[in-house]
Design a protein around this motif. Sequence first.
Motif, mmCIF file in Angstrom:
data_model
loop_
_atom_site.group_PDB
_atom_site.id
_atom_site.type_symbol
_atom_site.label_atom_id
_atom_site.label_comp_id
_atom_site.label_asym_id
_atom_site.label_seq_id
_atom_site.Cartn_x
_atom_site.Cartn_y
_atom_site.Cartn_z
ATOM 1 N N GLY A 1 1.079 5.243 0.925
ATOM 2 C CA GLY A 1 2.214 4.423 0.526
ATOM 3 C C GLY A 1 3.155 5.229 -0.340
ATOM 4 N N ILE A 2 4.429 4.911 -0.280
ATOM 5 C CA ILE A 2 5.424 5.534 -1.144
ATOM 6 C C ILE A 2 6.198 4.429 -1.849
ATOM 7 N N CYS A 8 3.572 2.105 -4.854
ATOM 8 C CA CYS A 8 3.020 2.898 -3.751
ATOM 9 C C CYS A 8 1.567 2.527 -3.479
ATOM 10 N N HIS A 9 0.811 2.172 -4.529
ATOM 11 C CA HIS A 9 -0.556 1.703 -4.308
ATOM 12 C C HIS A 9 -0.560 0.359 -3.579
ATOM 13 N N ARG A 69 -2.370 -0.312 0.026
ATOM 14 C CA ARG A 69 -3.366 -1.371 0.197
ATOM 15 C C ARG A 69 -2.947 -2.372 1.260
ATOM 16 N N ARG A 70 -1.631 -2.509 1.444
ATOM 17 C CA ARG A 70 -1.120 -3.492 2.402
ATOM 18 C C ARG A 70 -1.554 -3.169 3.830
ATOM 19 N N THR A 108 -4.487 -8.312 3.445
ATOM 20 C CA THR A 108 -3.443 -9.277 3.769
ATOM 21 C C THR A 108 -3.006 -9.990 2.495
ATOM 22 N N PHE A 109 -1.775 -9.774 2.093
ATOM 23 C CA PHE A 109 -1.208 -10.482 0.946
ATOM 24 C C PHE A 109 0.307 -10.406 1.042
#
Length: 272
Positions: free
Chosen positions: A113-114, A238-239, A243-244, A248-249
Amino acid sequence: MRPDEFLRALHLLPIPLHDRAVALRAYVRPTRCDDCQQIGDALNLALTAAHYDELSSTQHLLDAAERLTTRHGTACRHQPDQQRGRGRVGRWAGTSAPLVAATDASWKGRAGGIGYVGSDGHYGLRSRGTGRLDPTGVSRVLINELRAVEFLLSAYDEVPAGMTVLLDSLVALRYLHRWQAGDTGAMPAGYNLRARRWSAQPTLVRLAEAVGQRPDLCFQHVKGHAGHALNEAADGLCHMARRRLDETFDVRPRAHALVDAFLRDWHASLTR
């Protein structure tokens, strides 16, 4: 086609064609919808034709794109800012303090992630999987640190003069300084320079050229995980993006609240 490339191409069009192309802007980005893809392909070809002064071809291709749009409708298209993973906390838009932003990247296994956040309320986060052109090892992390900077700069139609950008990666910082000094051909080990499907240039090539033309931008190091509000916000974004990929959120309200909280701390620190 990137937003900056689209805007540059628009300047090649006379007013009537310009306005028609702007109305189709949402279709220039990648999509899983075949119909939207066809519209985007027609628009990209129209702008390519304009680049070669073939304005009659541009008009015919825009005609085709508009017919496809009418037949297909727009219900399946995401709004541009949602698709791009960008947002803004509006209450910080009018701040008079100098603009400072932070970028960061996170990678674990095959998920990355960024993210970025600016003191003016702009923020963005984007998930990344492992692509076939991506290198492995430390270069993968470095490349995504630099991609995060490009993600930040491309959020602005025109990057504000004198903006300060904070990074916690010293290696990425060295590349940015080399590019500003004119060494725009320097690239991280293993970075593939092959043409990408959606852009004439790879991300870091675009970034190097853009940075090389902006000596006014200030790239500075900030120690990671040391409580710096902007760095902590970019790290959190980015974290969250990484995690996405596995969880699912609803990322948007979480990202907005996180950015707002850290910007509140940042602006409060300026008055102490």
